[in-house]
Write a protein that holds these residues in place. Structure first.
Motif, PDB file in Angstrom:
ATOM      1  N   LYS A 133      38.291  42.351  36.219  1.00 44.80           N
ATOM      2  CA  LYS A 133      37.738  42.211  34.868  1.00 44.80           C
ATOM      3  C   LYS A 133      38.721  41.541  33.915  1.00 44.80           C
ATOM      4  O   LYS A 133      38.335  41.017  32.880  1.00 44.80           O
ATOM      5  N   TRP A 134      40.026  41.550  34.269  1.00 42.77           N
ATOM      6  CA  TRP A 134      41.037  40.966  33.380  1.00 42.77           C
ATOM      7  C   TRP A 134      41.412  39.575  33.895  1.00 42.77           C
ATOM      8  O   TRP A 134      42.470  39.373  34.494  1.00 42.77           O
ATOM      9  N   SER A 135      40.571  38.620  33.637  1.00 42.77           N
ATOM     10  CA  SER A 135      40.792  37.266  34.154  1.00 42.77           C
ATOM     11  C   SER A 135      42.021  36.610  33.527  1.00 42.77           C
ATOM     12  O   SER A 135      42.568  35.653  34.080  1.00 42.77           O
ATOM     13  N   ASN A 136      42.462  37.125  32.370  1.00 39.39           N
ATOM     14  CA  ASN A 136      43.629  36.555  31.692  1.00 39.39           C
ATOM     15  C   ASN A 136      44.925  37.288  32.028  1.00 39.39           C
ATOM     16  O   ASN A 136      45.938  37.113  31.343  1.00 39.39           O
ATOM     17  N   LEU A 137      44.901  38.078  33.087  1.00 41.05           N
ATOM     18  CA  LEU A 137      46.066  38.873  33.464  1.00 41.05           C
ATOM     19  C   LEU A 137      47.278  37.973  33.726  1.00 41.05           C
ATOM     20  O   LEU A 137      47.196  36.999  34.472  1.00 41.05           O
ATOM     21  N   LYS A 138      48.404  38.331  33.099  1.00 37.13           N
ATOM     22  CA  LYS A 138      49.642  37.570  33.280  1.00 37.13           C
ATOM     23  C   LYS A 138      50.682  38.350  34.079  1.00 37.13           C
ATOM     24  O   LYS A 138      51.536  37.748  34.735  1.00 37.13           O
ATOM     25  N   LYS A 139      50.607  39.667  33.997  1.00 38.66           N
ATOM     26  CA  LYS A 139      51.554  40.489  34.759  1.00 38.66           C
ATOM     27  C   LYS A 139      50.809  41.634  35.431  1.00 38.66           C
ATOM     28  O   LYS A 139      50.008  42.317  34.797  1.00 38.66           O
TER      29      LYS A 139
END
Length: 351
Positions: A133-139
């Motif tokens: 669900k967190w397509s913008n996950l960076k870490k």
């Protein structure tokens, strides 16, 4: 710049002057406020509430929830913030939660996570779908977590997170079933997978090559998967600051000598090796390239000798920590007694 007479200042008032500040200035100020103060600022006006909830502000806020008994007070505050500001939360760390249903209950409220850190938690198969669900996950960090069922594996398709720049995994989460999903990630520059075995030498070399120009941190298990060619490739990473190889049994002089070319390395851990010669260690740690080194661990390296340690003490003036854990030619030797005096200002680990 505005200019006012004394009368003008008096008539305007301090509050009006603050209100005259542009949005970007107030946002810059809010970034430096503790969370408690920021929440108070929301109550000042509708404008302040809007700015205090700006993404630029909340990207600087790291929330932690821990199930440990001595962290109850802080964790209750975190729960309140999750309840009232779930859409604002970008950085979340969960600790010591041993039921995945509890983790899921917290995570399902937060739709805009950029950084997710689960530590000492129990993770189940459902996490594969939940994390998507967190397509913008960076870490994504799962260090020291356990997976249930223990005979299974977590198979996340990491290439769904195009902006992922940091990946920290325990002994699960990366296998031959999904390891290729890391290769096309153009921003992945921090990789810590030192507990994962059997990825294969060919894959490790592919991974290094795919990240060679951006790699900043690389922690890996080693063993049969890492050979001298891998170290030669790593030595050509211009941005590499942190390197850890836990098992170096297969590495020879060619590999350790290549590391002497790392120009910005700050933290280096090399463990378990009987093949490096004293001469190659002297040449490597006598290299003028690695002057930025501030943390060095040479655990269970057979040919670390007093001469090698003397070389390290001479060249690395920025060193803050030196680990010579169970190096047989140092531990229980007459030279051991001299170490404390030689490295008086830093911590030295021998046992």
């Amino acid at each position: 710049m505005f200019r006012y007479s004394n009368t003008d200042w008096d008539s305007i008032g301090e509050w009006s002057l603050i209100e005259m500040l542009p949005d970007e200035v107030l946002i810059a100020i809010f970034k430096y406020l503790p969370l408690d103060c920021l929440l108070v600022c929301e109550n000042v006006s509708q404008r302040w509430k809007r700015l205090a909830r700006d993404t630029a502000v909340w990207r600087c806020i790291y929330l932690t929830y821990s199930a440990k008994h001595d962290k109850v007070k802080e964790s209750q505050k975190t729960l309140q913030v999750i309840g009232t500001h779930s859409e604002c939360i970008h950085n979340l760390k969960l600790q010591y939660i041993h039921t995945y249903s509890s983790i899921r209950m917290l995570l399902e409220k937060c739709d805009n996570i950029f950084s997710l850190d689960l530590c000492m938690c129990r993770i189940e198969k459902e996490f594969e779908r939940d994390v998507e669900k967190w397509s913008n996950l960076k870490k994504l960090s799962l260090k020291n977590c356990v997976f249930y069922p223990s005979d299974g594996d977590l198979i996340i398709q990491y290439d769904k997170f195009k902006g992922l720049n940091t990946l920290e995994l325990p002994e699960f989460g990366l296998s031959r079933a999904n390891c290729n999903t890391l290769l096309d990630l153009k921003h992945l520059c921090h990789i810590e997978i030192e507990k994962i075995k059997n990825l294969g030498t060919e894959y490790i070399m592919q991974l290094i090559l795919s990240k060679q120009n951006i790699l900043v941190t690389f922690h890996i298990y080693g063993g049969d998967d890492v050979n001298d060619e891998c170290l030669i490739l790593l030595s050509k990473c211009p941005l590499l600051q942190g390197l850890s190889i836990i098992h170096c049994e297969n590495l020879k002089d060619e590999g350790i000598l290549a590391l002497g070319n790392l120009k910005v390395i700050e933290q280096l851990q090399i463990s378990n090796n009987e093949r490096f010669s004293e001469a190659s260690l002297l040449k490597t740690f006598g290299s003028p390239s690695m002057v930025k080194l501030n943390r060095l661990s040479l655990a269970k390296i057979k040919n670390v000798t007093p001469a090698v340690v003397d070389c390290i003490s001479e060249y690395y003036k920025n060193l803050k920590c030196l680990a010579l854990y169970q190096c047989p030619r140092i531990v229980n030797s007459d030279y051991e007694k001299q170490l404390r005096a030689k490295f008086r200002k830093i911590g030295v680990v021998l046992y």
